[in-house]
Design an enzyme around this catalytic site. Structure first.
Site, PDB file in Angstrom:
ATOM      1  N   HIS A 163       0.875  -1.180   0.000  1.00  0.00           N
ATOM      2  CA  HIS A 163       0.000   0.000   0.000  1.00  0.00           C
ATOM      3  C   HIS A 163       0.916   1.235   0.000  1.00  0.00           C
ATOM      4  O   HIS A 163       2.040   1.172   0.506  1.00  0.00           O
ATOM      5  CB  HIS A 163      -0.831  -0.054   1.285  1.00  0.00           C
ATOM      6  CG  HIS A 163      -1.882   0.992   1.412  1.00  0.00           C
ATOM      7  ND1 HIS A 163      -1.624   2.263   1.857  1.00  0.00           N
ATOM      8  CD2 HIS A 163      -3.213   0.941   1.168  1.00  0.00           C
ATOM      9  CE1 HIS A 163      -2.748   2.945   1.884  1.00  0.00           C
ATOM     10  NE2 HIS A 163      -3.732   2.168   1.475  1.00  0.00           N
ATOM     11  N   ASP A 173       3.016  -4.488   8.132  1.00  0.00           N
ATOM     12  CA  ASP A 173       1.804  -3.705   7.948  1.00  0.00           C
ATOM     13  C   ASP A 173       0.622  -4.656   8.162  1.00  0.00           C
ATOM     14  O   ASP A 173       0.345  -5.521   7.318  1.00  0.00           O
ATOM     15  CB  ASP A 173       1.804  -3.115   6.527  1.00  0.00           C
ATOM     16  CG  ASP A 173       0.468  -2.472   6.148  1.00  0.00           C
ATOM     17  OD1 ASP A 173      -0.506  -2.603   6.919  1.00  0.00           O
ATOM     18  OD2 ASP A 173       0.409  -1.849   5.080  1.00  0.00           O
ATOM     19  N   GLN A 187      -4.646  -5.094   7.140  1.00  0.00           N
ATOM     20  CA  GLN A 187      -5.671  -6.033   6.665  1.00  0.00           C
ATOM     21  C   GLN A 187      -5.664  -7.361   7.414  1.00  0.00           C
ATOM     22  O   GLN A 187      -6.604  -8.141   7.290  1.00  0.00           O
ATOM     23  CB  GLN A 187      -5.493  -6.294   5.156  1.00  0.00           C
ATOM     24  CG  GLN A 187      -5.668  -5.068   4.279  1.00  0.00           C
ATOM     25  CD  GLN A 187      -7.043  -4.430   4.393  1.00  0.00           C
ATOM     26  OE1 GLN A 187      -7.990  -5.022   4.923  1.00  0.00           O
ATOM     27  NE2 GLN A 187      -7.160  -3.201   3.922  1.00  0.00           N
ATOM     28  N   LYS A 203     -10.655  -0.588  10.446  1.00  0.00           N
ATOM     29  CA  LYS A 203     -10.871  -1.761   9.581  1.00  0.00           C
ATOM     30  C   LYS A 203     -11.281  -2.980  10.405  1.00  0.00           C
ATOM     31  O   LYS A 203     -11.466  -4.069   9.875  1.00  0.00           O
ATOM     32  CB  LYS A 203      -9.594  -2.068   8.809  1.00  0.00           C
ATOM     33  CG  LYS A 203      -9.209  -0.959   7.824  1.00  0.00           C
ATOM     34  CD  LYS A 203      -8.071  -1.379   6.965  1.00  0.00           C
ATOM     35  CE  LYS A 203      -7.390  -0.235   6.268  1.00  0.00           C
ATOM     36  NZ  LYS A 203      -8.147   0.308   5.141  1.00  0.00           N
ATOM     37  N   CYS A 215      -4.834   2.539  -3.574  1.00  0.00           N
ATOM     38  CA  CYS A 215      -3.568   2.999  -2.965  1.00  0.00           C
ATOM     39  C   CYS A 215      -2.463   1.959  -3.142  1.00  0.00           C
ATOM     40  O   CYS A 215      -1.599   1.799  -2.267  1.00  0.00           O
ATOM     41  CB  CYS A 215      -3.744   3.331  -1.487  1.00  0.00           C
ATOM     42  SG  CYS A 215      -4.969   4.583  -1.188  1.00  0.00           S
TER      43      CYS A 215
HETATM   44  N1  C6P Z   1      -6.379   0.382   2.734  1.00  0.00           N
HETATM   45  C1  C6P Z   1      -8.212   0.110   1.185  1.00  0.00           C
HETATM   46  O1  C6P Z   1      -9.307   0.432   0.699  1.00  0.00           O
HETATM   47  P1  C6P Z   1      -4.987   3.625   7.023  1.00  0.00           P
HETATM   48  O2  C6P Z   1      -5.577   4.447   5.931  1.00  0.00           O
HETATM   49  O3  C6P Z   1      -3.760   4.266   7.598  1.00  0.00           O
HETATM   50  O4  C6P Z   1      -5.973   3.186   8.038  1.00  0.00           O
HETATM   51  O5  C6P Z   1      -4.522   2.257   6.334  1.00  0.00           O
HETATM   52  C2  C6P Z   1      -3.577   2.287   5.317  1.00  0.00           C
HETATM   53  C3  C6P Z   1      -3.353   0.918   4.773  1.00  0.00           C
HETATM   54  C4  C6P Z   1      -2.127   0.335   4.939  1.00  0.00           C
HETATM   55  N2  C6P Z   1      -1.874  -0.911   4.506  1.00  0.00           N
HETATM   56  C5  C6P Z   1      -2.808  -1.647   3.889  1.00  0.00           C
HETATM   57  C6  C6P Z   1      -2.475  -3.024   3.462  1.00  0.00           C
HETATM   58  C7  C6P Z   1      -4.086  -1.107   3.687  1.00  0.00           C
HETATM   59  O6  C6P Z   1      -5.009  -1.831   3.083  1.00  0.00           O
HETATM   60  C8  C6P Z   1      -4.362   0.212   4.111  1.00  0.00           C
HETATM   61  C9  C6P Z   1      -5.690   0.853   3.846  1.00  0.00           C
HETATM   62  C10 C6P Z   1      -7.707   0.843   2.405  1.00  0.00           C
HETATM   63  O7  C6P Z   1      -7.550  -0.799   0.721  1.00  0.00           O
HETATM   64  C11 C6P Z   1      -7.804   2.323   2.225  1.00  0.00           C
HETATM   65  S1  C6P Z   1      -6.737   2.930   0.981  1.00  0.00           S
END
Ligand code: C6P
Length: 408
Positions: free
Chosen positions: A124, A201, A204, A227, A366
Site C-alpha cells: 500500500h 503492515d 488487513q 478496519k 492505494c
Molecule cells: N487500505 C483500502 O481500501 P490507514 O488508511 O492508515 O488506516 O490504512 C492504510 C493501509 C495500509 N496498509 C494496507 C495493506 C491497507 O489496506 C491500508 C488501507 C484501504 O484498501 C484504504 S486505501
C-alpha cells in the site's frame, strides 16, 4: 464454530439501511473500512455522555475515569495481538501514522546512506511513500520482493535480497488488493537470520486473522481500528520494548514528557513517549470495545466464515465471461476479490452496482505500483467480513451481469 450471521448482522445497524428507496445496502467494502457494531457506537456515546474529560492531567473523578477507560482499552488491544505488555502499544491515528512513526523515529536514528530497506511490490502507498521520503533525505536504498503472476511473493527473490544484508524489511501481512496472506513468520525468521529489523503492515490482517505478534516475532506491527469494527482516527503501533525504549520521540508536546525546562526536556516513559498532545480518547475507548467484540465472536470463527464466503465468491465470479480475477486461490488469501471486466472501466462497474445498493471499491486502492505490475490502471474490488453472506455474493454476481448487459 460456525457464525450465526443473522444474529451478527443485528449488531450492525447500518446494514439495515436503504441506499435509496427500496434498495437495501449490500456492503462489500470492508477492506476500505469495516462497519461498526452497536457495542462500539455505545462505548463512545457513553464516554461522551458520562465520562468525558482529558486524560493523564486531572485528579477529578471524570479525569480519572477517562484515563482508566483509555488505558484499559490499551490493555485489551495488547492482549488481542498477544503483546507482552500494554507499554508496547502506541496509539497512533492509523496504520499510515504507525509506519511513519517507525520511518521518522527508528529509521532516522538507525539508517544511513546506502543502507538497504526491503519492501514488496504489493505494498500500500503507506508502506512505500515514507521510505521514498527517507530515500530522498538519507540516500537509503530500496529494493522489492517481486509478486508472481499468481499474486504471491517470490520467496526466492526475497532470499537473494536478504544476502545483501538489509537493515529493515517491511511488508504487508495481507494485501488489500490481491488478498494474499504472506508467510509472515517465515519471512521474519529469514530477516532475523541476517539481523534485519522487521516492520509488518497489519492493516488487513489484524481485522481478519488471529495475529500473535510474539509468535510471529515481529519487531514492529502496525494496524488501524477502523478496519476492525472500531472508529476512524485511531490505530496502533506495536514494537519490541528494547527498540521502542531506544527510539527518540516522534512528535513533541504535552503528555510525551517527564520534565520540561526552557531549553531542554526529558521524554516520558513508554508508551506515552510517542503520544504527544490530547489523543483520540473516545476513539481509543471505541477501539477497546471493537477488540472486545472481535474476541467475543472469535477470530478463528471470523476467518473460517470469510474463507467460506471468499471461496464461494471466487467460484461464482470465475463463471462470468470476460471477468479476470487477481490474486491467489482462496486457500492463500483473505476476503478480497479484485477483478477487471473486459472493456468496462472499474468505476463504471462500481457506479452501476451502487444503483442496486452494492458497495464495492474501484480504483488503484492505494497500490499503484501493484496495478502497474499487472499492466492495468485500476480494478474493481469486493471485500468480505463476518457480516457478509453468500446471498450478498449472489447479488454481486447478478449485479455484474447487469453491468455487462448495460455495456453490451
Ligand atoms: N487500505 C483500502 O481500501 P490507514 O488508511 O492508515 O488506516 O490504512 C492504510 C493501509 C495500509 N496498509 C494496507 C495493506 C491497507 O489496506 C491500508 C488501507 C484501504 O484498501 C484504504 S486505501
Amino acid at each position: 464454530m460456525k457464525l450465526n450471521v443473522t444474529e451478527i448482522r443485528k449488531d450492525f445497524p447500518i446494514l439495515e439501511r436503504e441506499t435509496r428507496s427500496g434498495v437495501r445496502l449490500t456492503y462489500l467494502d470492508s477492506t476500505a473500512t469495516s462497519q461498526k457494531p452497536l457495542s462500539v457506537i455505545q462505548a463512545m456515546d457513553d464516554f461522551y455522555r458520562r465520562s468525558n474529560a482529558n486524560i493523564h492531567r486531572g485528579v477529578h473523578t471524570l479525569a480519572e475515569e477517562s484515563t482508566a477507560l483509555y488505558e484499559s482499552a490499551r490493555d485489551r488491544i495488547a492482549k488481542f495481538i498477544n503483546a507482552g505488555s500494554a507499554r508496547q502499544i502506541i496509539y497512533t491515528r492509523n496504520t499510515t501514522e504507525s509506519i511513519n512513526l517507525v520511518a521518522y523515529s527508528w529509521a532516522r536514528a538507525n539508517l544511513k546512506q546506502g543502507d538497504l530497506v526491503i519492501l514488496t511490490e504489493m505494498e500500500h502507498h503507506s508502506n512505500l511513500v515514507p521510505w521514498h521520503m527517507l530515500q530522498a533525505e538519507r540516500g537509503i536504498e530500496l529494493d522489492f520482493i517481486t509478486v508472481t503472476e499468481d499474486g504471491v511473493l517470490d520467496l526466492e527473490v526475497y532470499k537473494s535480497l536478504l544476502s545483501r544484508r538489509p537493515k529493515l524489511v517491511s511488508f504487508t501481512h495481507m494485501s488489500n488488493v490481491l488478498g494474499t496472506v504472506n508467510p509472515a513468520a517465515e519471512m521474519i525468521k529469514l530477516a532475523h537470520e541476517v539481523d534485519a529489523i522487521v516492520l509488518v503492515d497489519g492493516a488487513q490482517s489484524v481485522p481478519h486473522l488471529k495475529v500473535d505478534v510474539q509468535a510471529l516475532d515481529a519487531d514492529f506491527y502496525a494496524f488501524s481500528a477502523h478496519k476492525m469494527c472500531g472508529p476512524t482516527g485511531i490505530g496502533a503501533l506495536y514494537g519490541k520494548i528494547e527498540l521502542l525504549e531506544a527510539m527518540p520521540p516522534f512528535l513533541g508536546g504535552g503528555d510525551m514528557i517527564k520534565e520540561v525546562k526552557l531549553r531542554s526536556f526529558r521524554a516520558n516513559t513508554l508508551p506515552h513517549k510517542f503520544e504527544a498532545g490530547t489523543p483520540a480518547i473516545a476513539e481509543a475507548i471505541g477501539f477497546g470495545a471493537a477488540v472486545d467484540y472481535l474476541t467475543k465472536i472469535g477470530m478463528e470463527n471470523i476467518s473460517a466464515h470469510e474463507h467460506e464466503i471468499t471461496e464461494y465468491a471466487l467460484e461464482r465470479l470465475e463463471e462470468i465471461p470476460g471477468l479476470k480475477l487477481f490474486g491467489p486461490s482462496a486457500d492463500k488469501k483473505g476476503g478480497v476479490a479484485a477483478f477487471t471486466l473486459d472493456g468496462i472501466h472499474p468505476h463504471d462497474v462500481a457506479q452501476i452496482l451502487d444503483q442496486d445498493g452494492i458497495a464495492i471499491r474501484a480504483g488503484h486502492h492505494c497500490a499503484q505500483p501493484l496495478h502497474e505490475k499487472f499492466g492495468i490502471p485500476a480494478t474493481s474490488r469486493a471485500s468480505f467480513y463476518m457480516y457478509n453472506t453468500k446471498e450478498e455474493v449472489d447479488l454481486l454476481v447478478n449485479g455484474i451481469y447487469k453491468v455487462k448487459e448495460t455495456f453490451k
